[in-house]
Design a protein around this motif. Structure first.
Motif: not given
Length: 334
Positions: A37-64
């Motif tokens: 079936x043909x169609x259309x859609x409207x999408x919102x995509x959210x991608x986040x990078x946060x926290x430095x692994x080498x310093x033991x920091x934990x990533x946060x999905x919604x950073x301050x």
């Protein structure tokens, strides 16, 4: 007829930047009871990078200081912003995309797709912030349904192969009032023309189904000799169909989704810089809701593996989309 298949919506492929800290392939696959079936859609995509692994920091999905959907103002830069990483735990890189997607079937086996994105990129580095927004790079591609065993009872399957291109329609040379170019990572466009190929296999037995999708992409250089090393992306979706209501007008598709991306990062004048290399795996739930021809698609994934780099680590991705499918019974081609 109860078709139990995913609609392939191929990656937008580096919508935000040639540096590829956003999705290498921004892959999203909704589940739909409307096959061919043909169609259309409207999408919102959210991608986040946060926290430095080498310093033991934990990533946060919604950073301050960040917002999950929109950032206000959409175009703002602190005068002292520089794209540099010194281990500040408050650093983040966030890539939001509002994308209009269209799919049109020329025949039962040939489909055409086009994605038009509006990109909203945000970054914080060493206490300074940058927000840029604008039209991104348009993606067009075609798919051929090589295997189409959907009119059999019990086990059903489909294999789609195809390819296309991401076109350099977005601005990749945004500058401040003094003429200094903002970092390539945060530009709405890339300036590159990217070619890609993909294969998608979907199989189901009764109400249980599995979709596997893999793509490979290569990029050209832009006018500043920037590019991205070849990248691969794999997406797996295990789903279950739950019909509800009279005549099964409502259908729910809970799913478990796995996303893997890998690239060796940026190149300049054909040489790898070592910047923004990625090797990430994410896993999480999805839920798709269908009522008649309307759809609501959602997914949420958190990292299960992230290769250590000197950049903020992958903290997750979230997708929300609404769509409409037409009752298509006629095709331009047989």
């Amino acid at each position: 007829m109860n078709q139990k298949f995913l609609t392939l919506l191929l990656p937008a492929l580096l919508l935000a930047t040639a540096a590829c800290a956003c999705d290498v392939c921004g892959c999203f696959m909704g589940i739909t009871p409307y096959d061919n079936q043909s169609g259309f859609s409207l999408m919102h995509r959210y991608r986040v990078f946060n926290g430095y692994q080498r310093y033991g920091q934990q990533p946060q999905f919604f950073p301050a200081g960040s917002r999950p959907f929109f950032s206000t103002p959409l175009s703002h830069v602190d005068d002292d912003f520089r794209h540099s990483h010194k281990g500040d735990a408050s650093d983040y890189e966030i890539f939001r995309v509002m994308e209009l997607r269209g799919k049109f079937f020329l025949s039962k086996r040939v489909e055409l797709n086009a994605f038009l994105p509006y990109v909203m990129n945000s970054a914080r580095a060493n206490g300074a912030t940058l927000n840029l927004a604008g039209v991104g790079d348009v993606t067009v591609f075609a798919g051929y349904h090589l295997l189409r065993n959907i009119e059999t009872a019990g086990v059903q399957s489909r294999l789609i192969v195809g390819g296309g291109a991401k076109l350099p329609t977005g601005n990749y040379q945004r500058r401040n009032a003094e003429g200094r170019r903002y970092p390539a990572l945060n530009q709405p466009g890339t300036g590159t023309t990217d070619g890609f190929v993909y294969a998608n296999y979907i199989g189901s037995y009764r109400n249980l189904g599995l979709s596997l999708n893999s793509s490979y992409r290569r990029a050209s250089r832009n006018a500043l000799a920037e590019s991205l090393a070849p990248s691969i992306t794999t997406f797996a979706n295990l789903f279950y169909r739950v019909p509800l209501g009279s005549g099964n007008q409502w259908q729910l598709y809970p799913s478990a989704q796995f996303f893997y991306e890998k690239t060796k990062g940026e190149t300049f004048e054909g040489r790898r810089t070592g910047e923004h290399a990625m090797n990430n795996a994410l896993l999480g739930p999805g839920l798709d809701v269908y009522y008649k021809n309307f759809s609501l698609n959602t997914s949420f994934q958190l990292p299960v593996y992230t290769a250590t780099t000197d950049h903020p680590a992958s903290a997750g991705r979230m997708v929300v989309a609404v769509g409409y499918s037409f009752h298509q019974s006629n095709y331009l081609l047989r």
